[in-house]
Design a protein around this motif. Sequence first.
Motif, PDB file in Angstrom:
ATOM      1  N   TYR A 166       0.816  -1.219   0.000  1.00  7.40           N
ATOM      2  CA  TYR A 166       0.000   0.000   0.000  1.00  7.40           C
ATOM      3  C   TYR A 166       0.852   1.273   0.000  1.00  7.40           C
ATOM      4  CZ  TYR A 166      -3.834  -3.215   1.005  1.00  7.40           C
ATOM      5  OH  TYR A 166      -4.759  -4.224   0.937  1.00  7.40           O
ATOM      6  N   ARG A 171      -9.163  -0.049   0.018  1.00  3.02           N
ATOM      7  CA  ARG A 171      -7.839   0.446   0.401  1.00  3.02           C
ATOM      8  C   ARG A 171      -6.975   0.300  -0.837  1.00  3.02           C
ATOM      9  NH1 ARG A 171      -4.690  -3.024   5.006  1.00  3.02           N
ATOM     10  NH2 ARG A 171      -3.036  -1.571   5.532  1.00  3.02           N
ATOM     11  N   THR A 172      -6.010   1.168  -1.024  1.00  2.00           N
ATOM     12  CA  THR A 172      -5.162   1.006  -2.207  1.00  2.00           C
ATOM     13  C   THR A 172      -3.784   1.612  -1.994  1.00  2.00           C
ATOM     14  OG1 THR A 172      -5.188   1.128  -4.628  1.00  2.00           O
ATOM     15  CG2 THR A 172      -5.758   3.139  -3.480  1.00  2.00           C
ATOM     16  N   HIS A 173      -2.873   1.273  -2.899  1.00  2.00           N
ATOM     17  CA  HIS A 173      -1.502   1.787  -2.859  1.00  2.00           C
ATOM     18  C   HIS A 173      -1.501   3.302  -3.109  1.00  2.00           C
ATOM     19  CE1 HIS A 173       2.633   2.523  -4.307  1.00  2.00           C
ATOM     20  NE2 HIS A 173       2.946   1.505  -3.544  1.00  2.00           N
TER      21      HIS A 173
END
Length: 544
Positions: free
Chosen positions: A106, A488-490
Amino acid sequence: RLATENRRKVAVPPGHTAKSLEEALLDLANILGQEWVKLNDVPLIDGDYHAVPLSHDSYHILDPGDFVASAVCWPANTEEVSKTVVWANKWKVPIWPLSIGRNLGYGGSAPRVRGSVVLDLGRRMNKVLNVDVENAVCLIEPGVQYVTLYEYLQSIGVGNDLWIDVPDLPGGSVMGNALDRGVGYTPYGDHWAHHIGMEVVTPTGEIIRTGMGSMEGSECWQLFRYGFGPHQDGIFTQSNFGIVTKMGMELLPNPGGVRVFMAAFPKYADLHEAIEVIRPLMIRKVIGNVPMVRLGLQDASLYKTRDDFELDERGVVKPESAQKVIEELNTGAWVFYAALYGPDEVTLAKYQYIQEQFHRRIPNTKFYQREDVPENHYLHNYARFTTGIPTWRELDRMKWIPNAAHLFFAPLSANNGKDAGRQANMFRARMEEYGFNYLGTFFIGTRAMHHVISFMYNRKDVAEKKKALACIRALIADAASIGVGEYRTHLALQDQVAKTYNWNNGAIMKFNEQLKDALDPNGILQPGRSGIWPKDYRGKGFEL
Ligand code: ADP
């Protein structure tokens, strides 16, 4: 001078020159002490899970030098965090707090804006401040890791009575993971749902406590979540509205027994029926933990590397080859892991009931308990996870390809067979088109599932990284086209994901920006996190 030997050119934040940055950092060194501020001029070495660098994102998807801090500092306590924030406002330097800085997949320890100053809170603020044994809650600082909290509870003699919830790997921060809304495996697997009360430094340096903590003398800060008036806690997760310096977490009282099992479904198409069977078991709390359904190939990646399979011309494992390994390992096209809690007689009755439910709709389902599987079987690790005992087993997955790094593509799915099936098919087809294996797991909550797809790539191969990034961008767009969003993400993808949350012309981002401008007028705290940019950054080409 802050540098010992000038090895790599330091990134300078927007609005600064190397000289003004140095002046600002010398001022910070006066506040925190010379030894607690260091220039980030070290070589960018990726390291490994046990030695993650603070210099950059070790699982980089862009150039490793794209998201780098100018310096790292180590405040000792809440007051020093507040002083650092006041310093950042004075010099208009963007800052980026970390608890531990693992956050692998992430963004690691990297800030979103080049040249930000990282606050590594975990190094000096790493204490378990209180354990209330009777009420099964604790109060922790940012640097408390799952493994250290586990060891601490053991050391004070309550480890058998009070369990923690560990995620895949126990080296991360209990607080950091809850603030990013991560998941684990026990009944307390929704980490954020089990926090209770927090202390926060605001972007202008005020110190607040939420819930009952906002009242002088209250004894209920870790006992009652809400207090009086608006409930603010949620705005400090996945956001850039505050730095959390203390947080309460509920601990799981030992339920008096655990029975773990694995169910293997023979056909890829069984996913639909499997989820349909699981939903009522979750809603009615027959299954009490956060169980998971994972692709057989993803399960096999714990025991095998990609070289053990036959690949097609795109580099994707051939279905016949996957099938052969699945048979050899005695698993299925999909496998289900779950835990039942309570005395043996109770869990046995539940186990039999669950077997009946599956056999009715997927007659060939095979069931395994610990005594049925060999010593190296993941089910033994699963028994530890679901009992709150840290394990490092998930690191075995990193042997899948050389120089492995991973991103997660992590959309939410409704807890039903139709949504799970359409997502698996859609994302698998897209990933295979780009030459990646779809390695998916559904972490099953009561009413929704985190569909976490592990995206493995060789971080030393620039072309492969480009391809991985293009693929994941395509996946985000595919998902959004059917109303599916990521949980959720990078860092590199947060702008894109934020834009997919677009109901009523993106009303939610306008609200977030109003909050940002009101709380952080100088725009110093984590500009760009979750796609929220302070006013001075908007429309200036920072978005990716
Ligand atoms: P991990 O526990 O995996 O090591 P990190 O410490 O890297 O996680 O934190 C994950 C994310 O949460 C990062 O984006 C970080 O900026 C944010 N974060 C972590 N700790 C805090 C905190 N105490 N206050 C505010 N944000 C935090």
